[in-house]
Design an enzyme around this catalytic site. Structure first.
Site, PDB file in Angstrom:
ATOM      1  N   LEU A  50       0.813  -1.213   0.000  1.00 33.00           N
ATOM      2  CA  LEU A  50       0.000   0.000   0.000  1.00 33.00           C
ATOM      3  C   LEU A  50       0.844   1.260   0.000  1.00 33.00           C
ATOM      4  O   LEU A  50       0.454   2.278  -0.563  1.00 33.00           O
ATOM      5  CB  LEU A  50      -0.929   0.009   1.221  1.00 33.00           C
ATOM      6  CG  LEU A  50      -2.016  -1.064   1.261  1.00 33.00           C
ATOM      7  CD1 LEU A  50      -2.806  -0.966   2.557  1.00 33.00           C
ATOM      8  CD2 LEU A  50      -2.946  -0.923   0.066  1.00 33.00           C
ATOM      9  N   GLY A  51       1.993   1.212   0.645  1.00 33.03           N
ATOM     10  CA  GLY A  51       2.843   2.396   0.703  1.00 33.03           C
ATOM     11  C   GLY A  51       4.130   2.102   1.444  1.00 33.03           C
ATOM     12  O   GLY A  51       4.226   1.142   2.217  1.00 33.03           O
ATOM     13  N   GLY A  53       7.400   4.251   3.464  1.00 31.78           N
ATOM     14  CA  GLY A  53       7.980   5.492   3.947  1.00 31.78           C
ATOM     15  C   GLY A  53       9.399   5.285   4.426  1.00 31.78           C
ATOM     16  O   GLY A  53      10.011   4.229   4.203  1.00 31.78           O
ATOM     17  N   GLN A  54       9.926   6.293   5.098  1.00 30.80           N
ATOM     18  CA  GLN A  54      11.307   6.237   5.548  1.00 30.80           C
ATOM     19  C   GLN A  54      11.510   5.194   6.637  1.00 30.80           C
ATOM     20  O   GLN A  54      12.558   4.559   6.709  1.00 30.80           O
ATOM     21  CB  GLN A  54      11.736   7.614   6.065  1.00 30.80           C
ATOM     22  CG  GLN A  54      13.206   7.702   6.448  1.00 30.80           C
ATOM     23  CD  GLN A  54      13.606   9.097   6.875  1.00 30.80           C
ATOM     24  OE1 GLN A  54      12.777  10.002   6.938  1.00 30.80           O
ATOM     25  NE2 GLN A  54      14.884   9.283   7.170  1.00 30.80           N
ATOM     26  N   ALA A  56       8.847   2.797   7.612  1.00 31.03           N
ATOM     27  CA  ALA A  56       7.885   1.697   7.636  1.00 31.03           C
ATOM     28  C   ALA A  56       7.386   1.382   6.235  1.00 31.03           C
ATOM     29  O   ALA A  56       7.464   2.210   5.325  1.00 31.03           O
ATOM     30  CB  ALA A  56       6.701   2.042   8.541  1.00 31.03           C
ATOM     31  N   THR A  57       6.875   0.157   6.082  1.00 39.63           N
ATOM     32  CA  THR A  57       6.226  -0.282   4.854  1.00 39.63           C
ATOM     33  C   THR A  57       4.883  -0.887   5.225  1.00 39.63           C
ATOM     34  O   THR A  57       4.786  -1.644   6.193  1.00 39.63           O
ATOM     35  CB  THR A  57       7.080  -1.329   4.115  1.00 39.63           C
ATOM     36  OG1 THR A  57       8.385  -0.798   3.886  1.00 39.63           O
ATOM     37  CG2 THR A  57       6.448  -1.697   2.781  1.00 39.63           C
ATOM     38  N   LYS A  74       1.630  -3.165   8.960  1.00 38.43           N
ATOM     39  CA  LYS A  74       2.667  -2.133   8.908  1.00 38.43           C
ATOM     40  C   LYS A  74       3.930  -2.645   9.574  1.00 38.43           C
ATOM     41  O   LYS A  74       3.949  -2.911  10.771  1.00 38.43           O
ATOM     42  CB  LYS A  74       2.179  -0.856   9.601  1.00 38.43           C
ATOM     43  CG  LYS A  74       3.179   0.292   9.557  1.00 38.43           C
ATOM     44  CD  LYS A  74       2.590   1.559  10.162  1.00 38.43           C
ATOM     45  CE  LYS A  74       3.559   2.725  10.060  1.00 38.43           C
ATOM     46  NZ  LYS A  74       2.978   3.983  10.596  1.00 38.43           N
ATOM     47  N   ASP A 173       2.203  14.824  12.167  1.00 40.03           N
ATOM     48  CA  ASP A 173       2.489  14.509  10.761  1.00 40.03           C
ATOM     49  C   ASP A 173       1.189  14.454   9.967  1.00 40.03           C
ATOM     50  O   ASP A 173       1.004  13.580   9.111  1.00 40.03           O
ATOM     51  CB  ASP A 173       3.240  13.182  10.648  1.00 40.03           C
ATOM     52  CG  ASP A 173       3.853  12.978   9.262  1.00 40.03           C
ATOM     53  OD1 ASP A 173       4.011  13.980   8.531  1.00 40.03           O
ATOM     54  OD2 ASP A 173       4.164  11.829   8.907  1.00 40.03           O
TER      55      ASP A 173
END
Length: 420
Positions: A50-51, A53-54, A56-57, A74, A173
């Site tokens: 789904l996505g 980041g720096q 986490a996935t 996550k 955030d």
């Protein structure tokens, strides 16, 4: 065992009471390896990413023991010592699980369970279909944000923020990509990796923070006074983005804190000394910034609705003490929507193309091909094969091979005779 009740792979502790994941002490065989060398309980089947980041996935997965319910998994990457030092000794991998497990609100993403597998921290949460950023960027799904859309999104986001701040949690955030939605019209704030418990008696600045584009000036200036209104600044940015369809304070490239401040000043106007009361920003003379004239919200985005101008004018304020609180913003929005119609899911409810494409990714190719065949096409193929078999059974010798075009015409004529 750590402070939040998260064990290791041999002693998995479930954080949320009444969770469907009630097994404690899962053996090594309960985990499944994947190509990314990340492990999840074997009761889950990973579908797609789904996505990323720096830190986490996030993946989408099926819960094979709960009617194949779709969940989000996550994986939180373990921070290095250097990263922890840079973030002020942060333990965001544990803090996110602890904070989410204590929250329960319809506008906050729900944590189902959490576990450790050695250094790998993993959260299992409810899965949403797409983000607010997907809707904003996809102009085909929603060419223009109507007043009903803007009010609906703002009300639900502000409801979630008011609850968080009541629970002494600052998100830090907030941005369109961290506001998740689904096809049913639910709106939920997600990604609490930068969140923190807030104490009014100790509002100290910490190095950990969210996306620079949505950060208020006091964070960029390393102010000693940072409170829950950082989320309201981000809300003001989001409200403007409904009209601009891109970040209001976006800076090309990676940018820097100084470039971000310059961008903010060039749009809103430069701050004065009274905008930063004594003690808010230490060691920085704001009078030395390049001087830009002040610009009211209705001149920044002239075609925006009045509610957008109001939210921008009250949230995009330099002085933290004069910035709206989440409760004040919610009260104003409720007064603005006197009839309460903004709580109804707006029509049309936009579903971006990215979400539609994602649905096709989780359908097995064979099943997808079979579903693409219409009943008419299916009967055509069946009738044609029967006719060929019948002709071969009555023919004493093998038929000569026909050319491609002639064979295609013959097939069409056979199907047409059979159907009509």
């Amino acid at each position: 065992m750590d402070d939040f009740g998260i064990g290791n792979a041999e002693n998995v502790q479930i954080l949320v009471e009444n969770s469907p994941l009630t097994a404690v002490g899962l053996p090594e065989s309960s985990f499944a390896e994947d190509s990314f060398h990340e492990r999840i309980p074997s009761r889950f089947r990973r579908l797609d990413e789904l996505g990323k980041g720096q830190y986490a996935t996030v993946y989408r997965a099926e819960d094979l023991e709960d009617s194949k319910k779709i969940v989000a998994i996550k994986h939180l990457r373990l921070l290095t010592d250097c990263e922890r030092t840079h973030l002020g000794g942060s333990t965001n991998d544990l803090r996110e699980a602890e904070i989410l497990s204590s929250l329960a609100h319809p506008n906050i993403i729900r944590l189902i369970s959490s576990f450790n597998d050695g250094p790998q921290k993993t959260l299992i949460m409810e899965c949403m279909d797409f983000s607010l950023e997907d809707v904003i960027r996809d102009k085909r799904s929603l060419p223009e944000f109507l007043f009903s859309h803007i009010m609906y999104y703002l009300l639900h986001i502000t409801h979630g923020l008011a609850y968080l701040h009541k629970e002494k949690v600052v998100h830090r955030d907030l941005k369109p990509n961290n506001v998740l939605l689904n096809v049913k019209g639910e709106v939920k704030i997600a990604d609490f990796g930068c969140s923190k418990r807030y104490c009014h008696s100790d509002p100290r600045y910490t190095k950990q923070r969210g996306s620079r584009t949505y950060l208020p000036p006091e964070v960029l200036l390393c102010s000693s006074v940072v409170n829950e209104t950082v989320d309201l600044w981000a809300l003001g940015c989001i409200s403007a983005e409904f009209c601009t369809r891109k970040p209001l304070f976006g800076v090309e490239g990676e940018g820097s804190d100084l470039a971000q401040l310059t961008r903010i000043h060039s749009i809103l106007g430069s701050p004065d000394s009274e905008d930063y009361p004594e003690g808010q920003v230490k060691g920085i003379d704001v009078s030395k910034f390049h001087r830009y004239p002040r610009v009211p919200p209705n001149e920044i985005i002239p075609k925006a609705h009045d509610v957008v101008h109001t939210v921008m004018g009250k949230c995009l304020v330099y002085d933290v003490g004069k910035r709206w609180t989440s409760q004040a913003c919610l009260t104003h929005l409720l007064q603005f929507d006197g009839e309460g119609t903004s709580f109804h899911v707006p029509d049309p409810w936009p579903v971006p193309r990215t979400a539609r494409r994602r649905e096709s990714l989780i359908i097995p190719p064979a099943k997808r091909r079979s579903e693409q065949i219409t009943p008419l096409e299916s009967s055509n193929t069946l009738d044609l094969s029967i006719n060929e078999e019948e002709e071969e059974s009555h023919s004493p010798s093998k038929k000569p091979r026909l050319s491609g075009n002639l064979q295609e015409k013959l097939c069409h004529s056979k199907v047409r005779r059979k159907l009509f």
